[in-house]
Design a protein around this motif. Structure first.
Motif, PDB file in Angstrom:
ATOM      1  N   HIS A  53       0.856  -1.194   0.000  1.00 54.77           N
ATOM      2  CA  HIS A  53       0.000   0.000   0.000  1.00 54.77           C
ATOM      3  C   HIS A  53       0.888   1.238   0.000  1.00 54.77           C
ATOM      4  O   HIS A  53       1.551   1.539   0.995  1.00 54.77           O
ATOM      5  N   HIS A  55       1.435   5.301  -2.332  1.00 57.92           N
ATOM      6  CA  HIS A  55       0.958   6.236  -3.357  1.00 57.92           C
ATOM      7  C   HIS A  55       2.215   6.740  -4.066  1.00 57.92           C
ATOM      8  O   HIS A  55       2.934   7.590  -3.525  1.00 57.92           O
ATOM      9  N   THR A 210      -2.288   2.294  -4.310  1.00 52.59           N
ATOM     10  CA  THR A 210      -3.659   2.135  -3.828  1.00 52.59           C
ATOM     11  C   THR A 210      -4.495   3.390  -4.024  1.00 52.59           C
ATOM     12  O   THR A 210      -5.562   3.510  -3.423  1.00 52.59           O
ATOM     13  N   HIS A 312      -5.488  -0.190   5.963  1.00 53.37           N
ATOM     14  CA  HIS A 312      -5.181   0.419   7.275  1.00 53.37           C
ATOM     15  C   HIS A 312      -5.725  -0.428   8.434  1.00 53.37           C
ATOM     16  O   HIS A 312      -4.949  -0.950   9.195  1.00 53.37           O
ATOM     17  N   ASP A 375       2.262   2.940   3.205  1.00 49.78           N
ATOM     18  CA  ASP A 375       1.379   4.087   2.955  1.00 49.78           C
ATOM     19  C   ASP A 375       2.199   5.345   2.676  1.00 49.78           C
ATOM     20  O   ASP A 375       1.760   6.453   2.986  1.00 49.78           O
TER      21      ASP A 375
HETATM   22 ZN   LIG Z   1      -3.036   5.240   1.471  1.00 51.32          ZN
END
Ligand SMILES: [Zn+2]
Length: 473
Positions: A53, A55, A210, A312, A375
């Motif tokens: 996960h 970006h 994601t 998450h 993340d």
């Molecule tokens: Zn995220």
């Protein structure tokens, strides 16, 4: 390609890669004529890591961003002046960046200078366009010059553009990253290759982007960047309803939840295309809504290849555990936040929430699959730091959050070794016939497992090609 004297699951082995695959593993293999040989010196050879996960674009953009947070969110920002704590110090920080192009700030939190809008931002910087992202990743705030350069008045009816009572854009844009990126593309182009090479230096051979805004066009952009060698890793994208493949990313926001029948319709349309479902769930309520929506679509078989996922799962109470297991959901977690934001959590969350924050051991022992991820850019990108956080659960100040959720180093590593489509599922192995996506460490695992944050990678291979080699190799 031949890797000699590697440690594979505790045994000294030579490993040959032919084309994109592992073709031979033996106690000793002789080099072929012209074959490249890497001396592993007993270093552990692992399957390459997959960050489940992140970006990618936002992380690449962060490299040239100003950290406006109370403390750095991500370890990849370069040196910069000390971090702001109020409006005056934020103004001073922004003023240190001379020039006339766009300024991009990230990691902003309203505890610094309140809920900023364009006019308050103008008071901080008015002579160049500025955009500042809230730490949640949901909101961008533009100053008036930026508002004008992006013709926001013309686009003020776009969902996500906040207007004041007179109908004037306030400069606050909610979840409009894709639109912003497209508008800024020519004004402020992005170089992704540095980020990809840094990820390779961590042993990352694949990642899942994601972002809920990904479309078929984004998938093509990623393929082209890989063909051009700008991105070395294999990428797997989830995205919006228009995509015909990959997971559908559904963002849930407790303050603005969609009607259940709307969610169900989206799930049914995605299932009809054999897509998996990925729900962004940070709070308990968001998680309950996701589970309710999935439960009411139970008559449609979930896609076997693409496991449904909870992104998450920041707060998971005990009564939810059997539901996660029964729905075969994977939780894609980010214990790196414990390190990075742990002190803030300790201040802002109730003791009950804190005790159920970024759970891991309980999920595993309840039979719930768990995948690990960064993340990034919101959490630390370095997978070894994330694994260390999963094992120790220490904040940056050394306090432990939820000691009973600690996992073993091997469990942490497994979190990065499952397939892109099924986080927390079957672990990939270094075995004949497997893809030659590999990560060679400088030492055997048994020497490294007690200090994961200190792990260094010697060589990274993606699809049989070198993506990274430490100096001297
Ligand atoms: Zn995220």
């Amino acid at each position: 390609m031949l890797i000699k004297n590697a440690s594979v699951e505790g045994r000294k082995r030579d490993v040959r890669c032919t084309g994109e695959c592992i073709s031979e593993i033996a106690d000793s293999l002789e080099p072929l004529i012209g074959e490249h040989v890497t001396q592993a010196g007993g270093g552990e050879l692992l399957p390459g890591l997959h960050d489940h996960h992140m970006h990618f674009y936002a992380t690449a953009a962060l490299r040239r961003s100003i950290d406006c947070g109370l403390r750095p969110a991500v370890a990849i920002t370069g040196n910069q002046p000390s971090l702001p704590h109020d409006a005056a110090s934020l103004r001073r920080l922004l003023a240190e960046y001379s020039g006339d192009g766009w300024l991009r700030g990230v990691n902003y939190h309203e505890s610094i200078a309140g809920d900023l809008d364009r006019w308050q931002l103008d008071a901080l910087v008015s002579e160049r366009p500025v955009r500042i992202q809230h730490r949640s990743g949901k909101l961008w705030i533009l100053n008036s010059l930026a508002v004008n350069l992006l013709d926001l008045a013309v686009h003020k009816n776009l969902p996500g553009v906040e207007l004041d009572p007179q109908g004037v854009p306030t400069g606050r844009l909610f979840r409009l990253d894709a639109w912003l990126r497209e508008k800024l593309g020519r004004q402020d182009p992005l170089d992704v290759s540095v980020l990809s090479r840094q990820m390779a230096s961590f042993g990352i051979t694949g990642f899942t982007d994601t972002s809920a805004t990904n479309t078929a066009a984004t998938v093509i952009q990623f393929q082209q960047m890989r063909e051009r060698g700008e991105i070395l890793q294999k990428s797997y994208l989830m995205g919006d309803d228009s995509l015909d493949f990959g997971h559908l990313k559904i963002l849930l926001d407790e303050d603005n939840l969609p009607p259940l029948n709307e969610l169900e319709a989206r799930i049914r349309r995605a299932r009809a295309k054999k897509r998996g479902i990925a729900f962004h769930c940070v709070t308990h309520i968001e998680l309950l809504v996701a589970i309710a929506a999935l439960n009411s679509c139970n008559e449609l078989d979930p896609c076997k290849q693409f496991a449904d996922r909870i992104e998450h799962g920041s707060v998971i109470f005990d009564d939810v555990l059997p539901m996660l297991r029964d729905l075969h959901l994977s939780v894609v977690t980010q214990p790196g936040f414990l390190y990075d934001r742990g002190q803030q959590y300790a201040k802002n969350l109730t003791p009950h929430e804190l005790a159920h924050l970024y759970r891991y051991q309980t999920l595993l022992s309840s039979g719930v699959k768990v995948g690990l991820s960064s993340d990034a850019p919101y959490g630390p990108l370095n997978p070894w730091q994330v694994m260390e956080s999963a094992v120790t659960r220490k904040t940056v100040a050394g306090e432990v959050i939820g000691a009973n959720e600690c996992i073993t180093p091997e469990q942490a590593l497994a979190g990065y070794l499952s397939n892109a489509q099924a986080p927390g599922g079957v672990e990939r192995k270094v075995a004949v016939g497997e893809c030659a996506d590999l990560c060679l460490l400088t030492h055997p695992w048994r020497e490294l497992r007690t200090d994961l944050a200190g792990v260094t990678v010697a060589v990274t291979v993606v699809a049989g090609e070198f993506a990274y080699a430490a100096d001297g190799l």
